[in-house]
Design a protein around this motif. Structure first.
Motif, PDB file in Angstrom:
ATOM      1  N   PHE A  50      45.829  40.678  30.519  1.00 44.59           N
ATOM      2  CA  PHE A  50      46.897  40.176  31.397  1.00 44.59           C
ATOM      3  C   PHE A  50      46.795  40.766  32.805  1.00 44.59           C
ATOM      4  N   GLU A  51      46.277  41.986  32.933  1.00 45.29           N
ATOM      5  CA  GLU A  51      46.073  42.576  34.257  1.00 45.29           C
ATOM      6  C   GLU A  51      44.956  41.841  34.995  1.00 45.29           C
ATOM      7  N   MET A  52      43.914  41.458  34.266  1.00 48.57           N
ATOM      8  CA  MET A  52      42.830  40.674  34.870  1.00 48.57           C
ATOM      9  C   MET A  52      43.356  39.319  35.332  1.00 48.57           C
ATOM     10  N   GLU A  53      44.193  38.683  34.521  1.00 48.49           N
ATOM     11  CA  GLU A  53      44.781  37.398  34.907  1.00 48.49           C
ATOM     12  C   GLU A  53      45.629  37.534  36.164  1.00 48.49           C
ATOM     13  N   GLN A  54      46.402  38.617  36.255  1.00 49.31           N
ATOM     14  CA  GLN A  54      47.208  38.848  37.456  1.00 49.31           C
ATOM     15  C   GLN A  54      46.311  39.036  38.680  1.00 49.31           C
ATOM     16  N   ALA A  55      45.208  39.746  38.512  1.00 48.89           N
ATOM     17  CA  ALA A  55      44.275  39.965  39.619  1.00 48.89           C
ATOM     18  C   ALA A  55      43.655  38.640  40.064  1.00 48.89           C
ATOM     19  N   ILE A  56      43.263  37.816  39.101  1.00 48.24           N
ATOM     20  CA  ILE A  56      42.695  36.502  39.432  1.00 48.24           C
ATOM     21  C   ILE A  56      43.723  35.666  40.184  1.00 48.24           C
ATOM     22  N   ASP A  57      44.968  35.659  39.718  1.00 47.06           N
ATOM     23  CA  ASP A  57      46.030  34.913  40.398  1.00 47.06           C
ATOM     24  C   ASP A  57      46.228  35.402  41.831  1.00 47.06           C
ATOM     25  N   LEU A  58      46.217  36.713  42.024  1.00 48.54           N
ATOM     26  CA  LEU A  58      46.391  37.281  43.359  1.00 48.54           C
ATOM     27  C   LEU A  58      45.279  36.830  44.296  1.00 48.54           C
ATOM     28  N   VAL A  59      44.037  36.876  43.822  1.00 49.79           N
ATOM     29  CA  VAL A  59      42.892  36.457  44.640  1.00 49.79           C
ATOM     30  C   VAL A  59      42.935  34.960  44.907  1.00 49.79           C
ATOM     31  N   GLU A  60      43.255  34.162  43.890  1.00 47.27           N
ATOM     32  CA  GLU A  60      43.352  32.710  44.089  1.00 47.27           C
ATOM     33  C   GLU A  60      44.420  32.368  45.118  1.00 47.27           C
ATOM     34  N   ASP A  61      45.573  33.029  45.048  1.00 43.56           N
ATOM     35  CA  ASP A  61      46.640  32.777  46.024  1.00 43.56           C
ATOM     36  C   ASP A  61      46.209  33.162  47.433  1.00 43.56           C
ATOM     37  N   ALA A  62      45.515  34.283  47.563  1.00 43.90           N
ATOM     38  CA  ALA A  62      45.046  34.726  48.883  1.00 43.90           C
ATOM     39  C   ALA A  62      43.991  33.764  49.432  1.00 43.90           C
ATOM     40  N   LEU A  63      43.100  33.280  48.575  1.00 46.32           N
ATOM     41  CA  LEU A  63      42.103  32.303  49.018  1.00 46.32           C
ATOM     42  C   LEU A  63      42.766  30.988  49.422  1.00 46.32           C
ATOM     43  N   ALA A  64      43.742  30.536  48.655  1.00 52.56           N
ATOM     44  CA  ALA A  64      44.436  29.294  48.978  1.00 52.56           C
ATOM     45  C   ALA A  64      45.139  29.399  50.332  1.00 52.56           C
ATOM     46  N   ALA A  65      45.643  30.581  50.649  1.00 54.99           N
ATOM     47  CA  ALA A  65      46.340  30.781  51.924  1.00 54.99           C
ATOM     48  C   ALA A  65      45.410  30.640  53.130  1.00 54.99           C
ATOM     49  N   THR A  66      44.103  30.770  52.933  1.00 59.59           N
ATOM     50  CA  THR A  66      43.162  30.628  54.050  1.00 59.59           C
ATOM     51  C   THR A  66      42.942  29.179  54.445  1.00 59.59           C
ATOM     52  N   GLY A  67      43.235  28.245  53.522  1.00 58.09           N
ATOM     53  CA  GLY A  67      42.996  26.830  53.809  1.00 58.09           C
ATOM     54  C   GLY A  67      41.554  26.408  53.630  1.00 58.09           C
ATOM     55  N   LEU A  68      40.725  27.269  53.053  1.00 59.76           N
ATOM     56  CA  LEU A  68      39.327  26.916  52.832  1.00 59.76           C
ATOM     57  C   LEU A  68      39.231  25.809  51.789  1.00 59.76           C
ATOM     58  N   PRO A  69      38.260  24.898  51.949  1.00 63.39           N
ATOM     59  CA  PRO A  69      38.078  23.864  50.932  1.00 63.39           C
ATOM     60  C   PRO A  69      37.528  24.485  49.640  1.00 63.39           C
ATOM     61  N   VAL A  70      37.844  23.878  48.519  1.00 64.39           N
ATOM     62  CA  VAL A  70      37.362  24.351  47.229  1.00 64.39           C
ATOM     63  C   VAL A  70      35.981  23.750  46.994  1.00 64.39           C
ATOM     64  N   PRO A  71      34.973  24.598  46.786  1.00 59.48           N
ATOM     65  CA  PRO A  71      33.622  24.057  46.557  1.00 59.48           C
ATOM     66  C   PRO A  71      33.500  23.415  45.182  1.00 59.48           C
ATOM     67  N   CYS A  72      32.602  22.460  45.069  1.00 62.85           N
ATOM     68  CA  CYS A  72      32.359  21.814  43.776  1.00 62.85           C
ATOM     69  C   CYS A  72      31.648  22.779  42.834  1.00 62.85           C
ATOM     70  N   ALA A  73      30.703  23.513  43.353  1.00 64.43           N
ATOM     71  CA  ALA A  73      29.951  24.457  42.533  1.00 64.43           C
ATOM     72  C   ALA A  73      29.368  25.526  43.446  1.00 64.43           C
ATOM     73  N   CYS A  74      29.132  26.679  42.892  1.00 69.97           N
ATOM     74  CA  CYS A  74      28.502  27.728  43.675  1.00 69.97           C
ATOM     75  C   CYS A  74      27.736  28.639  42.728  1.00 69.97           C
ATOM     76  N   SER A  75      26.874  29.426  43.299  1.00 73.17           N
ATOM     77  CA  SER A  75      26.165  30.436  42.515  1.00 73.17           C
ATOM     78  C   SER A  75      26.263  31.750  43.257  1.00 73.17           C
ATOM     79  N   CYS A  76      26.250  32.832  42.518  1.00 70.72           N
ATOM     80  CA  CYS A  76      26.391  34.159  43.101  1.00 70.72           C
ATOM     81  C   CYS A  76      25.065  34.894  43.043  1.00 70.72           C
ATOM     82  N   VAL A  77      24.756  35.579  44.124  1.00 69.62           N
ATOM     83  CA  VAL A  77      23.564  36.402  44.193  1.00 69.62           C
ATOM     84  C   VAL A  77      23.991  37.784  44.618  1.00 69.62           C
ATOM     85  N   SER A  78      23.602  38.774  43.888  1.00 66.63           N
ATOM     86  CA  SER A  78      23.950  40.156  44.204  1.00 66.63           C
ATOM     87  C   SER A  78      22.844  40.775  45.038  1.00 66.63           C
ATOM     88  N   ILE A  79      23.238  41.505  46.085  1.00 60.61           N
ATOM     89  CA  ILE A  79      22.223  42.188  46.900  1.00 60.61           C
ATOM     90  C   ILE A  79      22.444  43.683  46.888  1.00 60.61           C
TER      91      ILE A  79
END
Length: 79
Positions: A50-79
């Motif tokens: 439930f703490e992880m879910e709260q963290a995901i919700d917090l990040v999703e809300d912060a991202l939504a506040a930026t107005g950025l478009p939602v990508p269809c798909a993405c991939s992550c690369v660690s450097i």
């Protein structure tokens, strides 16, 4: 604000903000950082589901506040 990139995207995690940038436009600052999540939400080690879910919700809300478009798909690369 729009940030559409076909190239790599850089994420910089700070205590109270996360910065998204690419080679095509201005940086986008998301008003949540690693300390915000750790100090406000994580009470167990490792965090409970439930703490992880709260963290995901917090990040999703912060991202939504930026107005950025939602990508269809993405991939992550660690450097």
């Amino acid at each position: 604000m729009t940030m559409v990139s076909s190239g790599p995207m850089m994420l910089r995690f700070d205590a109270h903000r996360t910065t998204l940038s690419d080679d095509t436009g201005p940086e986008v600052v998301v008003a949540v950082g690693v300390s915000d999540i750790a100090e406000r939400l994580f009470r167990h080690d490792p965090p409970k589901p439930f703490e992880m879910e709260q963290a995901i919700d917090l990040v999703e809300d912060a991202l939504a506040a930026t107005g950025l478009p939602v990508p269809c798909a993405c991939s992550c690369v660690s450097i």
